[in-house]
Design a protein around this motif. Structure first.
Motif, PDB file in Angstrom:
ATOM      1  N   UNK A  71      10.987   6.776  21.536  1.00 55.00           N
ATOM      2  CA  UNK A  71      10.865   7.804  20.504  1.00 55.00           C
ATOM      3  C   UNK A  71       9.466   7.769  19.916  1.00 55.00           C
ATOM      4  N   UNK A  72       8.571   8.458  20.463  1.00 54.40           N
ATOM      5  CA  UNK A  72       7.195   8.657  20.021  1.00 54.40           C
ATOM      6  C   UNK A  72       6.537   7.492  19.245  1.00 54.40           C
ATOM      7  N   UNK A  73       6.766   6.283  19.707  1.00 54.43           N
ATOM      8  CA  UNK A  73       6.066   5.123  19.134  1.00 54.43           C
ATOM      9  C   UNK A  73       6.416   4.852  17.679  1.00 54.43           C
ATOM     10  N   UNK A  74       5.459   4.318  16.937  1.00 54.85           N
ATOM     11  CA  UNK A  74       5.747   4.024  15.529  1.00 54.85           C
ATOM     12  C   UNK A  74       5.226   5.148  14.656  1.00 54.85           C
ATOM     13  N   UNK A  75       5.781   5.266  13.469  1.00 54.79           N
ATOM     14  CA  UNK A  75       5.152   6.150  12.504  1.00 54.79           C
ATOM     15  C   UNK A  75       4.847   5.343  11.248  1.00 54.79           C
ATOM     16  N   UNK A  76       3.796   5.746  10.547  1.00 53.42           N
ATOM     17  CA  UNK A  76       3.377   5.033   9.345  1.00 53.42           C
ATOM     18  C   UNK A  76       3.352   6.000   8.187  1.00 53.42           C
ATOM     19  N   UNK A  77       3.726   5.540   7.017  1.00 55.34           N
ATOM     20  CA  UNK A  77       3.748   6.443   5.866  1.00 55.34           C
ATOM     21  C   UNK A  77       3.659   5.637   4.565  1.00 55.34           C
ATOM     22  N   UNK A  78       3.275   6.331   3.503  1.00 55.29           N
ATOM     23  CA  UNK A  78       3.223   5.718   2.177  1.00 55.29           C
ATOM     24  C   UNK A  78       4.436   6.161   1.371  1.00 55.29           C
ATOM     25  N   UNK A  79       4.778   5.373   0.393  1.00 57.55           N
ATOM     26  CA  UNK A  79       5.891   5.733  -0.469  1.00 57.55           C
ATOM     27  C   UNK A  79       5.550   5.297  -1.891  1.00 57.55           C
ATOM     28  N   UNK A  80       5.793   6.171  -2.862  1.00 54.15           N
ATOM     29  CA  UNK A  80       5.548   5.815  -4.263  1.00 54.15           C
ATOM     30  C   UNK A  80       6.778   5.140  -4.856  1.00 54.15           C
ATOM     31  N   UNK A  81       6.565   4.374  -5.882  1.00 53.80           N
ATOM     32  CA  UNK A  81       7.717   3.822  -6.615  1.00 53.80           C
ATOM     33  C   UNK A  81       7.390   3.757  -8.100  1.00 53.80           C
ATOM     34  N   UNK A  82       8.434   3.772  -8.907  1.00 58.62           N
ATOM     35  CA  UNK A  82       8.261   3.431 -10.312  1.00 58.62           C
ATOM     36  C   UNK A  82       8.616   1.961 -10.509  1.00 58.62           C
ATOM     37  N   UNK A  83       9.673   1.567  -9.829  1.00 60.16           N
ATOM     38  CA  UNK A  83      10.105   0.171  -9.891  1.00 60.16           C
ATOM     39  C   UNK A  83      10.287  -0.321  -8.458  1.00 60.16           C
ATOM     40  N   UNK A  84       9.753  -1.493  -8.178  1.00 62.74           N
ATOM     41  CA  UNK A  84       9.865  -2.043  -6.823  1.00 62.74           C
ATOM     42  C   UNK A  84      10.702  -3.321  -6.868  1.00 62.74           C
ATOM     43  N   UNK A  85      11.685  -3.397  -5.987  1.00 67.92           N
ATOM     44  CA  UNK A  85      12.518  -4.600  -5.888  1.00 67.92           C
ATOM     45  C   UNK A  85      12.205  -5.248  -4.544  1.00 67.92           C
TER      46      UNK A  85
END
Ligand code: FAD
Ligand code: MG
Ligand code: MG
Ligand code: MG
Ligand code: MG
Length: 546
Positions: free
Chosen positions: A122-136
């Motif tokens: 499946x078309x290799x890897x994909x990379x992306x950013x994600x915002x958070x307000x709180x990170x666990x």
């Protein structure tokens, strides 16, 4: 809590501290959870607050019941039976899930960088950013090789479901290969030499499972090569299972010796090549190399690279493990929590706070504590500082009660000097919590409960801080409750160490173990599957196809 109010890091912990992000009113706060293991799954299961948008990121779309993982290596339990797909929980709770790994945490911009699994189909890897307000952060840890050369390339680890399946495959391959007609005796011996490195619970349990397999199954299915098999268990310390009661260690060591498992303590592995494993004996310095067929490495855990990088960013680069305060908030970083194997709690020292504790307790400001004040403060510090309770238990309260008596036996009050003297030793009792599923799941539950009552607490953030009554609207620090440890030793025998110094070894504890684990499995589905695996094994024996 009384004591907490005056000094916990210089301020009172109010709910707003836990919720540092001022989100626009029209938008729910976004909680991003990294990991679907013991701590993450437990957090998600107990989280019931519709005011959060929850996004889970984990490379694994299931929860794995690790205590039964060693039983997968010999086919006692099927891997499928001890995983719980995460999608079901997501649907029930209305949470989002993305199958990816977090490769970078950008704490100053409240962003994470993620990478999906590599898949050529499946078309290799994909990379992306994600915002958070709180990170666990609940990403667990990785096996630690202590940079021993060759381990990464040649040894098996036992951490994930696929590791257990690879081990199982490899064990069966070894027997098939050793059964080929054109081999010498030496070659068969080498192929069937199984080496386990690390005498902790996982290494011991794996050795026991392997031994059971050799005795109960190999004798029937590969009778010709059985005589060539050998299990070696290498441990760098003086004893195996050194975190358990001495009686359990002794029992396990004797049982292994009786079974013919070659138990070598004080043996440090210094290198592994494709054919040989080299150890150095502590004390004598003797270096020995032995041919082997398969090595399973289980010597402990270390931080994942993404966490090491994060620690650098937030000024924790010098530490060995990511540190949180007792509310599981990552130190030096806003809106980020960490729990489970990936973090340790930085516990407060009593002696650092002792002046403040004393003056807070001395309500009438007389400079000494009367009987009532004194008893109250001891109760509070026991709650606030777990090491005090441990200390008092060991010393049977004697020193403490004596403080209220003067030299001639009359009642007296306690001065700050006496108070300090009495508590001078307590901080030596401080211990980091073990990296176990028990701790991780309790932390997940604790944190979820904090998040569940966040609004209620936000409504009454201030007000008189009383540690009883009103205290229920404030977040208590995390407290661990130990329910006991089990060490399955093979041959249907399990050692159990339960709270209150209760040690039990033998067949009855094996059943205790079965029932405890059957009841702790997360769903009725997995419970059914495991119990039927056990039943199948009792009736038909283990499956030896690979
Ligand atoms: P984990 O349960 O390891 O979960 C980590 C999660 O994070 C996983 O879902 C993983 O896929 C995910 N993840 C990893 N990297 C990333 C990333 N970069 N981004 C996002 N997600 C990521 N404990 C006991 O109390 N009793 C036992 O009998 C016991 N037996 C054990 C037997 C074995 C073989 C093993 C390996 C462990 C055992 N443990 C036991 C220990 C217990 O499994 C761990 O302490 C527990 O899993 C820790 O929970 P955790 O949530 O911190 O990490
Ligand atoms: Mg987890
Ligand atoms: Mg897990
Ligand atoms: Mg931890
Ligand atoms: Mg007083």
């Amino acid at each position: 809590l009384l004591v907490l109010s005056t000094f916990s890091g210089g301020g009172v912990l109010v709910y707003s501290d836990l919720n540092t992000v001022a989100a626009p009113t029209d938008r729910k706060k976004k909680v991003v959870v990294l990991g679907s293991g013991w701590s993450g799954y437990s957090f998600l299961s107990y989280l019931n607050n519709p005011n959060y948008e929850v996004q889970v990121v984990s490379p694994r779309n299931f929860f794995l019941f690790t205590p039964l993982l060693p039983s997968v290596t010999n086919g006692t339990v099927e891997a499928r039976s001890i995983v719980e797909p995460i999608r079901g929980l997501m649907r029930k709770k209305g949470f989002e899930y993305t199958e990816a790994e977090c490769v970078k945490i950008d704490a100053s911009n409240k962003k994470i960088h993620c990478r999906s699994k590599d898949s050529s189909r499946l078309k290799g890897t994909s990379e992306f950013d994600m915002d958070y307000d709180i990170l666990i952060i609940a990403v667990g840890a990785k096996p630690n090789t202590f940079n021993t050369p060759g381990v990464e390339e040649h040894a098996h680890f036992l951490k994930e479901a696929e590791d257990a399946l690879k081990i199982r495959q490899s064990v069966i391959d070894s027997f098939e290969r050793a059964s080929l007609p054109d081999l010498t005796e030496e070659e068969r011996k080498k192929i069937l030499h199984f080496v386990v490195v690390g005498g902790g619970p996982t290494g011991v349990e794996f050795s026991a499972e392997l031994y059971d397999f050799l005795v109960e199954d190999v004798s029937k299915i590969y009778p010709k090569v059985q005589e060539f098999t050998k299990i070696t268990l290498l441990e760098a310390g003086d004893h195996i299972l050194n975190m358990f009661d001495k009686r359990i260690t002794a029992f396990a060591e004797e049982k292994f010796q009786r079974d013919g498992i070659d138990l070598k303590t004080k043996s440090m592995v210094v290198g592994v090549t494709a054919d040989e494993i080299t150890t150095k004996e502590r004390g004598t310095g003797n270096v020995v190399s032995e041919p082997y067929g398969m090595v399973v490495w289980s010597t402990g855990i270390g931080s994942r690279p993404v966490i090491r990088d994060f620690m650098q960013q937030i000024g924790q680069g010098q530490r060995r493990v990511l540190a949180t305060d007792e509310w599981l908030r990552v130190e030096g970083c806003d809106g980020v929590y960490a729990l489970g194997d990936t973090a340790t709690i930085n516990q407060r020292k009593v002696m650092e706070d002792i002046g403040a504790i004393f003056s807070k307790a001395d309500k009438e400001e007389t400079g000494t504590l009367n009987k009532k004040e004194f008893k109250g403060v001891v109760k509070d510090i026991c709650q606030r500082y777990p090491q005090v309770e441990l200390y008092l238990k060991k010393n049977k309260m004697r020193n403490i009660a004596n403080l209220l008596k003067s030299a001639n036996g009359e009642d007296t009050e306690v001065s700050i000097e006496k108070f300090k003297q009495a508590l001078a030793e307590v901080d030596t009792q401080m211990k980091n919590l073990p990296a176990t599923a028990q701790v991780a799941s309790q932390q997940g539950k604790y944190l979820a409960k904090c998040f569940n009552k966040m609004e209620k607490c936000e409504k009454n953030p201030e007000g008189p801080l009383r540690f009883r009554g009103e205290g229920r609207h404030r977040f208590q620090p995390f407290r661990y409750r130990h329910f006991g440890s089990f060490a399955p030793l093979g041959g249907e025998q399990t050692a159990a160490e339960l709270p209150g110094d209760w040690v039990s070894i033998g067949h009855s504890s094996q059943w205790l173990w079965y029932s405890v684990y059957a009841s702790k499995l997360v769903s009725w589905r997995t419970r059914m599957l495991v119990v039927s695996d056990w039943a199948r094994r009792f009736i038909f024996g283990r499956d030896s196809s690979s």
